[in-house]
Design a protein around this motif. Sequence first.
Motif, mmCIF file in Angstrom:
data_model
loop_
_atom_site.group_PDB
_atom_site.id
_atom_site.type_symbol
_atom_site.label_atom_id
_atom_site.label_comp_id
_atom_site.label_asym_id
_atom_site.label_seq_id
_atom_site.Cartn_x
_atom_site.Cartn_y
_atom_site.Cartn_z
ATOM 1 N N LEU A 62 0.780 -1.240 0.000
ATOM 2 C CA LEU A 62 0.000 0.000 0.000
ATOM 3 C C LEU A 62 0.811 1.291 0.000
ATOM 4 C CD1 LEU A 62 -2.962 -0.985 2.334
ATOM 5 C CD2 LEU A 62 -2.965 -0.730 -0.143
ATOM 6 N N PRO A 63 1.859 1.463 0.826
ATOM 7 C CA PRO A 63 2.493 2.781 0.882
ATOM 8 C C PRO A 63 3.578 3.014 -0.159
ATOM 9 C CG PRO A 63 3.386 1.391 2.611
ATOM 10 C CD PRO A 63 2.384 0.563 1.869
ATOM 11 N N TYR A 64 3.752 2.066 -1.096
ATOM 12 C CA TYR A 64 4.847 2.192 -2.063
ATOM 13 C C TYR A 64 4.334 2.626 -3.437
ATOM 14 C CZ TYR A 64 7.580 0.079 1.594
ATOM 15 O OH TYR A 64 8.202 -0.148 2.796
ATOM 16 N N GLU A 65 5.277 3.075 -4.278
ATOM 17 C CA GLU A 65 4.903 3.710 -5.546
ATOM 18 C C GLU A 65 4.266 2.713 -6.515
ATOM 19 O OE1 GLU A 65 8.241 5.671 -7.231
ATOM 20 O OE2 GLU A 65 8.521 7.053 -5.551
ATOM 21 N N GLU A 66 3.283 3.231 -7.243
ATOM 22 C CA GLU A 66 2.543 2.396 -8.185
ATOM 23 C C GLU A 66 3.441 1.857 -9.291
ATOM 24 O OE1 GLU A 66 -1.649 2.630 -10.734
ATOM 25 O OE2 GLU A 66 -0.807 4.421 -9.778
ATOM 26 N N HIS A 68 6.237 0.607 -9.166
ATOM 27 C CA HIS A 68 6.928 -0.613 -8.749
ATOM 28 C C HIS A 68 5.950 -1.677 -8.259
ATOM 29 C CE1 HIS A 68 10.790 1.198 -9.314
ATOM 30 N NE2 HIS A 68 10.567 2.146 -8.422
ATOM 31 N N GLY A 69 4.660 -1.466 -8.497
ATOM 32 C CA GLY A 69 3.662 -2.428 -8.055
ATOM 33 C C GLY A 69 3.011 -2.075 -6.740
ATOM 34 N N GLY A 70 3.269 -0.874 -6.230
ATOM 35 C CA GLY A 70 2.697 -0.444 -4.963
ATOM 36 C C GLY A 70 1.312 0.138 -5.113
ATOM 37 N N GLY A 71 0.712 0.489 -3.984
ATOM 38 C CA GLY A 71 -0.645 1.016 -3.989
ATOM 39 C C GLY A 71 -0.729 2.520 -3.976
ATOM 40 N N ASP A 72 0.421 3.212 -3.784
ATOM 41 C CA ASP A 72 0.454 4.677 -3.774
ATOM 42 C C ASP A 72 -0.520 5.271 -2.758
ATOM 43 O OD1 ASP A 72 2.396 6.046 -5.135
ATOM 44 O OD2 ASP A 72 1.419 5.859 -7.083
ATOM 45 N N GLN A 73 -0.686 4.605 -1.624
ATOM 46 C CA GLN A 73 -1.589 5.108 -0.591
ATOM 47 C C GLN A 73 -0.799 5.864 0.481
ATOM 48 O OE1 GLN A 73 -4.984 5.005 -0.401
ATOM 49 N NE2 GLN A 73 -4.903 4.147 -2.473
ATOM 50 N N PRO A 74 -1.366 6.924 1.025
ATOM 51 C CA PRO A 74 -0.702 7.618 2.132
ATOM 52 C C PRO A 74 -0.627 6.716 3.361
ATOM 53 C CG PRO A 74 -2.926 8.457 1.833
ATOM 54 C CD PRO A 74 -2.669 7.533 0.684
ATOM 55 N N TYR A 75 0.326 7.011 4.232
ATOM 56 C CA TYR A 75 0.472 6.218 5.451
ATOM 57 C C TYR A 75 -0.791 6.290 6.304
ATOM 58 C CZ TYR A 75 4.528 3.512 6.813
ATOM 59 O OH TYR A 75 5.423 2.489 6.991
ATOM 60 N N GLU A 76 -1.488 7.403 6.243
ATOM 61 C CA GLU A 76 -2.737 7.559 6.987
ATOM 62 C C GLU A 76 -3.720 6.446 6.649
ATOM 63 O OE1 GLU A 76 -6.472 10.738 7.222
ATOM 64 O OE2 GLU A 76 -4.741 11.147 5.941
ATOM 65 N N VAL A 77 -3.768 6.048 5.390
ATOM 66 C CA VAL A 77 -4.673 4.984 4.950
ATOM 67 C C VAL A 77 -4.088 3.610 5.257
ATOM 68 C CG1 VAL A 77 -5.777 3.935 2.931
ATOM 69 C CG2 VAL A 77 -5.708 6.430 3.182
ATOM 70 N N TYR A 78 -2.816 3.431 4.918
ATOM 71 C CA TYR A 78 -2.154 2.145 5.159
ATOM 72 C C TYR A 78 -2.271 1.710 6.617
ATOM 73 C CZ TYR A 78 1.953 -0.566 6.632
ATOM 74 O OH TYR A 78 2.793 -1.466 7.235
ATOM 75 N N LEU A 79 -2.070 2.631 7.551
ATOM 76 C CA LEU A 79 -2.119 2.270 8.962
ATOM 77 C C LEU A 79 -3.517 1.857 9.395
ATOM 78 C CD1 LEU A 79 0.201 4.975 10.573
ATOM 79 C CD2 LEU A 79 0.744 2.589 10.065
ATOM 80 N N GLN A 80 -4.539 2.446 8.817
ATOM 81 C CA GLN A 80 -5.898 2.053 9.170
ATOM 82 C C GLN A 80 -6.229 0.668 8.624
ATOM 83 O OE1 GLN A 80 -8.874 5.477 9.453
ATOM 84 N NE2 GLN A 80 -7.283 6.393 8.177
#
Length: 387
Positions: A62-66, A68-80
């Motif tokens: 979730l918190p990594y760049e799209e 490279h296969g990431g979700g491009d989500q802010p940490y605020e969302v990933y932590l929830q």
Amino acid sequence: MTTSPAKAVERQLPSEEARELLGLTRDLVQRELLPRAAEDEAAGRFPREVFRTLGDAGLLSLPYEERHGGGDQPYEVYLQVLEELASGWLAVGLGVSVHTLSCHALATFGTDEQRGRWLPGMLSGEQLGAYCLSEPQSGSDAAALRTRADLDGDEYVVNGTKAWITHGGRADFYSALVRTGEEGARGISCLLVPGTQTGLSAAPPEQKMGMKSSPTAQLHFDGARVSRDRLIGTEGQGFQIALAALDSGRLGIAACAIGVAQAALDLAVDYARTRRQFGRPIADFQGLSFMLADMATQIEAGRSLYLSAARRRDAGLAFSKEAAMAKLFCTDAAMRVATDAVQVLGGYGYTQDFPAERFMREAKVLQIVEGTNQIQRLVIGRHLTKS
């Protein structure tokens, strides 16, 4: 007995995509985690296939760049998302946090060539990672680590032992901090080690009081020859890499702690509503209702604290002090809430027929991992008093 379905927490989310992501997570918790968590914990079974399911759903990246296969989500969302997973099964929520931590070094300090070569596979869900910092004689004093990596041609020859490694012996890759130079912090470097590396072996898993479905083991490096191109960052940069990862990882632990606390509160409230004494539900007694109110207040305060730190991280602001505060407060709150949940259930809370005793055992480890809470107080105090 499985946990009753968790109550949906009202959340302020930054986008419709984030709301859908939380909805997907809650659905997976109900279908994939809650039905098996208690049984697998009791049996000490590692749910490797669950992590593949989460990877397929995009929850391991979730918190990594799209790109490279990431979700491009802010940490605020990933932590929830982590909180939701941990509310269903801490071994899974913490496992996702550890995997995210193990990807941090490459994603943040790796070269473009290294990221393009390895990061997509690490974020796809097919691979599961582990983070190797602690050693038998160096836990909180990370700068005292002794595992050595000596350059021999185009390979590092690694010898030493790592300790308390979540997913030890089961991970597909390890972000390992090793000594390549002088004593102290400046002689530490980071290597990305394949799980199949010749010369790498795992000891039998530790026998723990909780989190039994999450393997924790020592790793032994015995002349393991790791290719030089697996050096992340530069030689001597490892301690900086480790500290940067731990600041983010501590927020993951904070979110997991609130997940466990929320599950304990939900169980206690449901029990208090249905358990009758002296002709009425025990929830009607003021002494018990006050206890539930304090539990709920601690959870809301902890959630606000970790989200505030996450928003600082997302904004590019310093958040080391705030991460330490969140880890300290949330894990202490989880321990208090889980202990109080056992008390609300009375004798039943002390039995394995209800998950309250498991929540209590699980909450304890969160006060220890990724820097004990005494170390968090030290970190906070240094931030307050530095000139």
